[in-house]
Design a protein around this motif. Structure first.
Motif, short mmCIF file in Angstrom:
data_model
loop_
_atom_site.label_atom_id
_atom_site.label_comp_id
_atom_site.label_asym_id
_atom_site.label_seq_id
_atom_site.Cartn_x
_atom_site.Cartn_y
_atom_site.Cartn_z
N ALA A 23 1.05 -1.12 -0.04
CA ALA A 23 -0.12 -0.15 -0.08
C ALA A 23 0.77 1.38 0.07
O ALA A 23 0.72 2.33 -0.63
N GLY A 24 1.95 1.34 0.68
CA GLY A 24 2.99 2.40 0.83
C GLY A 24 3.53 2.75 -0.51
O GLY A 24 3.69 3.71 -0.94
N LEU A 25 4.16 1.61 -1.13
CA LEU A 25 4.75 1.54 -2.30
C LEU A 25 3.78 2.25 -3.55
O LEU A 25 4.34 3.11 -4.22
N LEU A 26 2.64 1.58 -3.47
CA LEU A 26 1.73 1.99 -4.52
C LEU A 26 1.35 3.51 -4.13
O LEU A 26 1.10 4.23 -5.46
N ALA A 27 1.17 3.85 -3.06
CA ALA A 27 0.70 5.35 -2.83
C ALA A 27 1.90 6.25 -3.25
O ALA A 27 1.81 7.37 -3.90
N ALA A 28 3.14 5.71 -2.94
CA ALA A 28 4.54 6.51 -3.41
C ALA A 28 4.49 6.44 -4.73
O ALA A 28 4.70 7.44 -5.55
N ALA A 29 4.31 5.52 -5.45
CA ALA A 29 4.46 5.41 -7.13
C ALA A 29 3.37 6.25 -7.66
O ALA A 29 3.40 6.67 -8.87
N GLN A 30 2.28 6.58 -7.11
CA GLN A 30 1.14 7.52 -7.55
C GLN A 30 1.58 9.01 -7.46
O GLN A 30 0.75 10.16 -7.74
N GLY A 31 2.75 9.45 -6.86
CA GLY A 31 3.12 10.78 -6.84
C GLY A 31 3.48 11.57 -7.98
O GLY A 31 3.34 10.79 -8.98
N GLU A 32 4.09 12.69 -8.00
CA GLU A 32 4.48 13.52 -9.20
C GLU A 32 5.38 12.70 -10.28
O GLU A 32 4.92 12.53 -11.53
N SER A 33 6.35 11.90 -9.77
CA SER A 33 7.18 11.07 -10.46
C SER A 33 8.12 10.38 -9.88
O SER A 33 8.26 10.30 -8.65
N ILE A 34 8.73 9.22 -10.78
CA ILE A 34 9.69 8.39 -10.00
C ILE A 34 10.91 8.34 -11.14
O ILE A 34 10.49 8.27 -12.23
N THR A 35 12.04 8.29 -10.64
CA THR A 35 13.33 8.48 -11.20
C THR A 35 13.73 7.00 -11.25
O THR A 35 14.13 6.38 -10.19
N PHE A 36 14.16 6.36 -12.45
CA PHE A 36 14.81 5.12 -12.65
C PHE A 36 16.00 5.47 -13.78
O PHE A 36 16.11 6.47 -13.88
N PRO A 37 17.02 4.47 -13.49
CA PRO A 37 18.05 4.79 -14.46
C PRO A 37 17.69 4.84 -15.86
O PRO A 37 18.56 5.54 -16.46
N LYS A 42 6.01 8.64 -14.81
CA LYS A 42 4.79 9.05 -13.76
C LYS A 42 3.74 7.71 -13.95
O LYS A 42 3.85 7.10 -14.88
N TYR A 43 3.18 7.44 -12.66
CA TYR A 43 2.16 6.38 -12.52
C TYR A 43 1.26 6.64 -13.95
O TYR A 43 0.54 7.40 -14.21
N ASP A 44 0.82 5.35 -14.22
CA ASP A 44 -0.33 5.20 -15.42
C ASP A 44 -1.50 4.60 -14.70
O ASP A 44 -2.47 4.88 -14.49
N TYR A 45 -1.16 3.18 -14.44
CA TYR A 45 -2.06 1.97 -13.81
C TYR A 45 -1.45 1.09 -13.25
O TYR A 45 -0.18 0.90 -13.63
N HIS A 46 -2.13 0.08 -12.42
CA HIS A 46 -1.59 -0.86 -12.09
C HIS A 46 -2.64 -2.19 -12.16
O HIS A 46 -3.69 -2.11 -12.38
#
Length: 73
Positions: A23-37, A42-46
């Motif tokens: 739940a915490g990870l999913l909430a964080a993923a739905q934030g403004e953006s995530i940086t990967f290498p 940004k979150y689209d759906y799961h």
């Protein structure tokens, strides 16, 4: 639980990980953006996928991400 972050257009796995705080990870993923290498996304759906491996049933949370800025390797 196994979690996979996937680029929504190419299907490329950006990151896979194990977590007990889904739940915490999913909430964080739905934030403004995530940086990967590979860049910023940004979150689209799961989806919650179930699969069988060696006779055991497993589940995996797949979080689909939309590209904001792609960094070419």
């Amino acid at each position: 639980m196994n979690v996979a972050f996937v680029h929504n257009q190419s299907g490329e796995e950006l990151l896979t990980m194990q977590t007990s705080d889904v739940a915490g990870l999913l909430a964080a993923a739905q934030g403004e953006s995530i940086t990967f290498p590979a860049g910023r996304f940004k979150y689209d759906y799961h989806t919650l996928d179930h699969y069988v491996e060696d006779g055991a049933i497993y589940q995996e949370l797949v979080i689909y991400m939309e590209v904001i800025e792609f960094i070419r390797p």
